[in-house]
Design an enzyme around this catalytic site. Structure first.
Site, PDB file in Angstrom:
ATOM      1  N   ASN A 152      39.866  53.684  39.977  1.00 19.69           N
ATOM      2  CA  ASN A 152      40.596  54.214  39.154  1.00 19.69           C
ATOM      3  C   ASN A 152      40.636  54.162  37.802  1.00 19.69           C
ATOM      4  O   ASN A 152      40.186  53.047  37.375  1.00 19.69           O
ATOM      5  CB  ASN A 152      42.119  54.002  39.205  1.00 19.69           C
ATOM      6  CG  ASN A 152      42.365  54.658  40.842  1.00 19.69           C
ATOM      7  OD1 ASN A 152      42.582  55.800  41.062  1.00 19.69           O
ATOM      8  ND2 ASN A 152      42.645  53.601  42.161  1.00 19.69           N
ATOM      9  N   VAL A 205      43.242  54.174  34.263  1.00 22.71           N
ATOM     10  CA  VAL A 205      44.094  54.330  33.882  1.00 22.71           C
ATOM     11  C   VAL A 205      44.300  54.536  32.786  1.00 22.71           C
ATOM     12  O   VAL A 205      43.491  53.839  32.528  1.00 22.71           O
ATOM     13  CB  VAL A 205      45.292  52.953  34.681  1.00 22.71           C
ATOM     14  CG1 VAL A 205      46.353  53.368  34.194  1.00 22.71           C
ATOM     15  CG2 VAL A 205      45.263  52.864  36.138  1.00 22.71           C
ATOM     16  N   GLY A 253      35.422  39.468  33.766  1.00 23.44           N
ATOM     17  CA  GLY A 253      36.112  41.042  33.391  1.00 23.44           C
ATOM     18  C   GLY A 253      36.550  41.051  33.371  1.00 23.44           C
ATOM     19  O   GLY A 253      37.939  40.413  32.592  1.00 23.44           O
ATOM     20  N   ASP A 311      38.879  43.314  32.686  1.00 19.84           N
ATOM     21  CA  ASP A 311      40.695  43.408  33.472  1.00 19.84           C
ATOM     22  C   ASP A 311      41.004  42.316  33.625  1.00 19.84           C
ATOM     23  O   ASP A 311      41.884  41.657  33.271  1.00 19.84           O
ATOM     24  CB  ASP A 311      40.372  43.978  35.146  1.00 19.84           C
ATOM     25  CG  ASP A 311      39.509  43.345  35.516  1.00 19.84           C
ATOM     26  OD1 ASP A 311      38.373  42.331  34.927  1.00 19.84           O
ATOM     27  OD2 ASP A 311      39.351  43.021  37.169  1.00 19.84           O
ATOM     28  N   ASP A 370      45.688  40.197  40.309  1.00 16.38           N
ATOM     29  CA  ASP A 370      45.566  42.046  40.376  1.00 16.38           C
ATOM     30  C   ASP A 370      44.549  42.326  41.694  1.00 16.38           C
ATOM     31  O   ASP A 370      44.212  41.359  42.588  1.00 16.38           O
ATOM     32  CB  ASP A 370      44.487  41.938  38.966  1.00 16.38           C
ATOM     33  CG  ASP A 370      44.162  43.086  39.114  1.00 16.38           C
ATOM     34  OD1 ASP A 370      45.216  44.174  39.289  1.00 16.38           O
ATOM     35  OD2 ASP A 370      43.570  44.001  38.082  1.00 16.38           O
ATOM     36  N   THR A 407      40.837  47.627  43.666  1.00 14.49           N
ATOM     37  CA  THR A 407      39.620  47.312  45.013  1.00 14.49           C
ATOM     38  C   THR A 407      39.530  45.898  45.439  1.00 14.49           C
ATOM     39  O   THR A 407      38.895  45.522  46.406  1.00 14.49           O
ATOM     40  CB  THR A 407      38.297  47.759  43.724  1.00 14.49           C
ATOM     41  OG1 THR A 407      38.491  49.067  43.419  1.00 14.49           O
ATOM     42  CG2 THR A 407      37.787  48.625  44.897  1.00 14.49           C
TER      43      THR A 407
END
Length: 256
Positions: free
Chosen positions: A11, A13, A107, A109, A129, A132
């Site tokens: 996704n 966001v 990463g 994120d 987190d 996926t």
């Protein structure tokens, strides 16, 4: 208002942030085949839904783990707002000390989540987190990122189980009533959902043993709200963690 965009494997966001207030949050499906025009239309529709005029957008920042979508989304933002988006990566000041073997492999994120968590909680800390993939990042008592784990996410595990076995049916990711299932569906649900909770509890315990101290545990991600109630450890859930982190990085880099 700024656009804070987190591009994940499943996704995208998009958050609209004004100062410290998150005015809206929307989700798009990550699609590497989309053109910049298509993503531009998606963004325009999001702004229309939340009654935001594009002239209100003063800037944007993107954190992405999907390189082939990053450039497309940057172009879409430029077409819609006329603003060049900041990108979490080399050249962007984060203030996070990454003490692993190859910091460049971290990463975006993970960086963003840690930055946000450190703004609201004291280290040592574990930041989870659940998307996926399920990632767990460890911050030592000085707030340095010292490592972590990456494991298949809950949905990947479910898809692998149902797709790779001839006799096992598909299922919804509902919370199991008991650890001991009495039928095939309940057994699968327990194994996937409660198994994920037990993995998180177990990894937290072992990570704390290696650190030699207790930690604050913060979690985010779409799947987390279904799994965390089954965990025995106290875990703080913050669904907006990445949007908060992106917003902080934007304002800090613009200020400096």
């Amino acid at each position: 208002m700024i656009l804070a965009v987190d591009i994940g494997n499943s996704n995208v966001v998009v958050g609209g942030v004004a100062g410290k207030s998150i005015e809206f949050e929307a989700r798009l499906r990550t699609d590497s085949t989309k053109t910049s025009d298509e993503y531009c239309i998606d963004l325009k529709n999001i702004l229309d839904i939340y009654h935001v005029d594009r002239v209100q957008i003063e800037g944007a920042i993107i954190g992405s783990v999907v390189p082939q979508v990053l450039n497309t989304f940057q172009t879409a933002i430029m077409k819609l707002t006329g603003k060049k988006a900041l990108v979490v990566g080399p050249g962007l000041k984060t203030g996070l000390n990454i003490a692993i073997e190859n910091p460049a492999q971290t990463g975006a994120d993970l960086v963003v989540g840690c930055v946000a968590a450190l703004r609201e909680h004291k280290p040592p800390m574990i930041v989870i987190d659940m998307g996926t993939a399920t990632t767990m990042v460890v911050l030592d008592k000085n707030g340095s990122l010292v490592g972590g784990t990456i494991s298949p996410g809950v949905k990947i595990s479910m898809d692998a189980l149902t797709g790779g076995t001839a006799l096992l049916p598909g299922l919804q990711l509902d919370r199991p009533k008991k650890a001991i299932g009495r039928n095939t569906i309940d057994c699968m649900r327990s194994g996937i959902m409660m198994g994920a909770a037990c993995m998180i509890d177990g990894l937290i315990e072992r990570m704390e043993e290696e650190l030699g101290c207790k930690t604050t545990v913060v979690a985010t991600g779409g799947i987390a709200r279904f799994v965390l109630p089954m965990c025995r450890r106290e875990i703080i859930y913050d669904k907006d963690l990445l949007i908060k982190g992106l917003s902080h990085l934007y304002y800090e880099n613009k200020r400096t």
